[in-house]
Write a protein that holds these residues in place. Sequence first.
Motif, PDB file in Angstrom:
ATOM      1  N   ARG A 236      17.791   7.648  21.007  1.00 18.36           N
ATOM      2  CA  ARG A 236      18.052   8.829  20.183  1.00 18.36           C
ATOM      3  C   ARG A 236      17.286   8.746  18.856  1.00 18.36           C
ATOM      4  NH1 ARG A 236      23.517   8.665  16.710  1.00 18.36           N
ATOM      5  NH2 ARG A 236      21.992   9.396  15.186  1.00 18.36           N
ATOM      6  N   LYS A 237      17.229   9.897  18.175  1.00 12.97           N
ATOM      7  CA  LYS A 237      16.646   9.899  16.837  1.00 12.97           C
ATOM      8  C   LYS A 237      17.551   9.094  15.915  1.00 12.97           C
ATOM      9  CE  LYS A 237      14.199  14.335  16.873  1.00 12.97           C
ATOM     10  NZ  LYS A 237      12.863  14.037  16.374  1.00 12.97           N
ATOM     11  N   VAL A 238      16.962   8.384  14.969  1.00 13.01           N
ATOM     12  CA  VAL A 238      17.764   7.496  14.124  1.00 13.01           C
ATOM     13  C   VAL A 238      18.668   8.310  13.194  1.00 13.01           C
ATOM     14  CG1 VAL A 238      17.680   5.687  12.385  1.00 13.01           C
ATOM     15  CG2 VAL A 238      16.118   5.620  14.323  1.00 13.01           C
ATOM     16  N   ALA A 239      18.108   9.342  12.572  1.00 17.01           N
ATOM     17  CA  ALA A 239      18.955  10.213  11.743  1.00 17.01           C
ATOM     18  C   ALA A 239      19.599  11.254  12.659  1.00 17.01           C
ATOM     19  CB  ALA A 239      18.118  10.899  10.678  1.00 17.01           C
ATOM     20  N   PRO A 240      20.804  11.678  12.365  1.00 25.60           N
ATOM     21  CA  PRO A 240      21.405  12.725  13.190  1.00 25.60           C
ATOM     22  C   PRO A 240      20.610  14.021  13.071  1.00 25.60           C
ATOM     23  CG  PRO A 240      22.800  12.230  11.287  1.00 25.60           C
ATOM     24  CD  PRO A 240      21.675  11.253  11.255  1.00 25.60           C
TER      25      PRO A 240
ATOM     26  N   ALA B 215      26.706  12.614  15.159  1.00 32.79           N
ATOM     27  CA  ALA B 215      26.544  12.788  13.703  1.00 32.79           C
ATOM     28  C   ALA B 215      26.517  11.449  12.968  1.00 32.79           C
ATOM     29  CB  ALA B 215      27.666  13.665  13.160  1.00 32.79           C
ATOM     30  N   THR B 216      26.458  10.361  13.725  1.00 30.63           N
ATOM     31  CA  THR B 216      26.284   9.058  13.069  1.00 30.63           C
ATOM     32  C   THR B 216      24.805   8.832  12.786  1.00 30.63           C
ATOM     33  OG1 THR B 216      26.024   7.967  15.209  1.00 30.63           O
ATOM     34  CG2 THR B 216      28.248   7.985  14.276  1.00 30.63           C
ATOM     35  N   VAL B 217      24.536   7.954  11.850  1.00 32.39           N
ATOM     36  CA  VAL B 217      23.184   7.435  11.658  1.00 32.39           C
ATOM     37  C   VAL B 217      23.086   6.224  12.584  1.00 32.39           C
ATOM     38  CG1 VAL B 217      21.643   6.316  10.014  1.00 32.39           C
ATOM     39  CG2 VAL B 217      23.072   8.234   9.280  1.00 32.39           C
ATOM     40  N   ALA B 218      21.981   6.119  13.316  1.00 34.74           N
ATOM     41  CA  ALA B 218      21.868   5.035  14.304  1.00 34.74           C
ATOM     42  C   ALA B 218      21.506   3.710  13.622  1.00 34.74           C
ATOM     43  CB  ALA B 218      20.835   5.398  15.366  1.00 34.74           C
TER      44      ALA B 218
ATOM     45  N   ALA C 237      12.440  12.660   9.109  1.00 34.06           N
ATOM     46  CA  ALA C 237      12.607  13.832   9.979  1.00 34.06           C
ATOM     47  C   ALA C 237      12.085  13.554  11.383  1.00 34.06           C
ATOM     48  CB  ALA C 237      11.875  15.034   9.379  1.00 34.06           C
ATOM     49  N   ASP C 238      11.034  12.764  11.477  1.00 36.70           N
ATOM     50  CA  ASP C 238      10.471  12.416  12.788  1.00 36.70           C
ATOM     51  C   ASP C 238      11.514  11.708  13.663  1.00 36.70           C
ATOM     52  OD1 ASP C 238       8.119  11.584  14.643  1.00 36.70           O
ATOM     53  OD2 ASP C 238       9.087   9.687  14.086  1.00 36.70           O
ATOM     54  N   GLY C 239      12.316  10.822  13.050  1.00 34.28           N
ATOM     55  CA  GLY C 239      13.456  10.245  13.753  1.00 34.28           C
ATOM     56  C   GLY C 239      13.188   9.002  14.570  1.00 34.28           C
ATOM     57  N   THR C 240      11.921   8.593  14.680  1.00 37.14           N
ATOM     58  CA  THR C 240      11.649   7.350  15.420  1.00 37.14           C
ATOM     59  C   THR C 240      12.325   6.173  14.722  1.00 37.14           C
ATOM     60  OG1 THR C 240       9.496   8.228  16.027  1.00 37.14           O
ATOM     61  CG2 THR C 240       9.814   5.855  16.331  1.00 37.14           C
TER      62      THR C 240
END
Length: 454
Positions: free
Chosen positions: A22-26, A62-65, A403-406
Amino acid sequence: MEPLLRATAERAWRYRQTLHDRKVAPTPDAIRRLSRLDQPLPDGPTDDEAVIALLDEVGSPATVASAGGRFFGFVVGSSLPVTVAANWLAGAWNQNAGIVVLSPIAAKLEDVAMRWMLDLLGLPPECGAGFVTCATQANFSGLAAARHALLAGQGWNVETQGLFGAPPIQVVVGDEVHVSVLKALTLLGLGRERVIRVAVDGQGRMRADALPPLDDRTILCLQAGNVNTGAFDPADQIIPRAKAAGAWVHVDGAFGLWAATAPARAHLTRGFSDADSWATDAHKWLNVPYDSGIVLVRQPQHLHAAMAVNAPYLVIGDTREPEHFTPDFSRRARGVEVWAALRSLGRQGLADLVERTCRHASRFAEGLSRAGYDVLNDVVINQALVAFGDAETTRRVIAGIQADGTCWAGGTVWQGHTAMRISVSSWATTEEDVDRSLRAMLRVAGEAREGAVR
Ligand SMILES: Cc1ncc(COP(=O)(O)O)c(C=O)c1O
């Protein structure tokens, strides 16, 4: 209870399994869906499994990974699998770890974990410890012990008499002091602006040649591991002078103290064991679940004097009472996960974890530097600082990476330069995570550069 706990374990397992993809930021959508929680308080009961289902369906996305392998913000550890499991068992036990009679097991695990930590960190075996929420609270507790000891030396009992009219205490900090130390000083009535700030070098290390005169009414706060650069104050040059003057030396070692456990990094912590008190975290580099900090004090009686209270209804035994060493009375059994992490990793496993994360930080720094970006610090442990050009460009790249989320990394201003901080604190980070994150960082930075040219 059985179906509920089994179903929840299944959900938790699925969450950790999918973290990698998943994306790291929600996502913005996941954040928007939090409004599903804005419901009136139900008049009647809700089925327990439905409560957990709602929590998982709305909450998990909605968690941060940060429990995964590609979160590099702040200094945030993941949680080792054994510590999650230990945390569940401790949750089932639901122990109040404040006093021995309420939880012999919690007290025992604190005792054992404390002994192991002192050994691993190379600190004096006679130290006492308090298991607190975080390094901020550990700084508070260590400084409370310092305040007690120095004022007692002046014939003043700060716990009974308070600070009004007390002999003045001088507090000396490095110019790169972490804000948590200033917060602790604020709470202790020592004031965060009446401190003497000592000049630092380009890595944020306190300059031994810039120390003010020290005496037996001085608390000197050193740092083991700067939050931006990872640098260590030169304890071996400073502490002998402070001790000769009768000062109390407190060390903020929220994550850096753990460098002592990796043979190739241990030299960085040289001299720190001569201090009087230390604050550290288990929820950073040791990778135990939040929240978990530890204060360690060479002469435990000073921490005890600062924290211990008694009442007729409390059953106080003649062994170490946990609440005599912490600001809290009732609290969760934090020693459980610390013990489980140390028992599971062993000396070698911990050394590997620390060394591996340091190498990952160097790999980031090398990759970014090779691509032409400025690495602003000497990467001595698990922290790297990079600028992608001027402040505006760097800020844009950081926002783009988030924003990219990787992966996720945050910003800072280091000695006047806007920079991105990379902190590799998770046991779960692999070389593949680093390379995948590096590719994303370089792609976003490249796009920002092209955008600026256009
Ligand atoms: C050097 C230092 N001290 C103190 C803290 C505060 O730690 P906590 O958030 O656990 O209170 C941090 C957090 O990153 C830190 O890096």
